[in-house]
Write an enzyme that holds these catalytic residues in place. Structure first.
Site: not given
Ligand code: COA
Length: 224
Positions: A194, A198
């Protein structure tokens, strides 16, 4: 091998994992594989679903190259990899190993199946070597070949994404006309780094991968 697993999995702990799961309808792919299986056998190659999953991932990576990248130690640079060296978690006589199929972007589904057969034979014989086990850029783990529906796969650093595939089951689903029909259903669970990927990117990639597998004719259209 256990020492290597401790090292990589400890390094993986430092990665913030984003998880994303979906359901894939594989009825058309199951029919296509059935059609091609005997043809492959006549050419001496065993055809499972994996070559399609691997090729669809590579076609998806062409659109989302950040999933086939790596992040440096200081988190300052992203390196995009031109080769799609797709690893597959393999249950071997030496334990869990992740050999990879090199340059999947250049291979046909048949060529991937051929290479997979070779890797599986080496895995069974306990003969997977450095060449097969290094250089991976993206991983798929077919846990469904053992059983289970969902998983929470752990990224293999320096890679940034991994997908776990559940078992393919025939389950009731609604068709376009609202009728209940038997459908080949598989669940996929993705994990992504992450820090550079995204949720929207992971989800769009997954949608594209799913589209190729649900309509394998679309895959033929984009094969080089
Ligand atoms: N659901 C239903 N059937 C499946 C399946 C799934 N998810 N995955 C495989 N099968 C079927 C295959 O289609 C094949 O069917 P067939 O006999 O009709 O051709 C049969 O099961 C045997 O397939 P397999 O030899 O396992 O080949 P594969 O290409 O599908 O998978 C490996 C290859 C290497 C991934 C697999 O052998 C393996 O080691 N799986 C375990 C992975 C693992 O340990 N993951 C956890 C890591 S944390």
């Amino acid at each position: 091998f256990h020492r290597a697993m401790v090292r990589t999995m400890t390094a993986a702990l430092r990665i913030p994992h984003f998880g994303y799961s979906d359901e894939v309808e594989l009825s058309r792919l199951a029919a296509l594989r059935k059609e091609l299986k005997s043809l492959c056998e006549s050419r001496g190659v065993r055809l499972s679903f994996m070559p399609f999953f691997i090729k669809a991932a590579s076609l998806g990576l062409l659109h989302f190259p950040v999933l086939n990248a790596s992040l440096d130690e200081g988190c300052q640079n992203i390196t995009y990899k031109a080769s799609h060296n797709i690893g597959l978690a393999m249950d071997t006589s030496q334990g869990l190993l992740v050999p990879n199929v090199k340059n999947v972007q250049l291979l046909s589904v048949f060529e991937i199946a051929q290479e997979l057969n070779r890797l599986q034979a080496l895995g069974t014989a306990g003969q997977l070597g450095t060449n097969e086990l290094t250089g991976g850029t993206f991983t798929l783990s077919n846990i469904g070949s053992i059983g289970g529906t969902y998983a929470k796969p752990v990224i293999l650093p320096p890679e940034v994404a991994i997908g776990a595939l559940g078992k393919i089951q025939v389950l009731p689903r609604f068709d376009a006309g609202g009728q209940v029909v038997p459908a080949h259903i598989m669940n996929v669970s993705w994990s992504a780094d992450h820090r550079i990927i995204d949720g929207a990117t992971m989800s769009r990639f997954s949608n594209l991968w799913k589209e190729y597998l649900e309509n394998p004719a679309a895959m033929v259209l984009d094969l080089k």
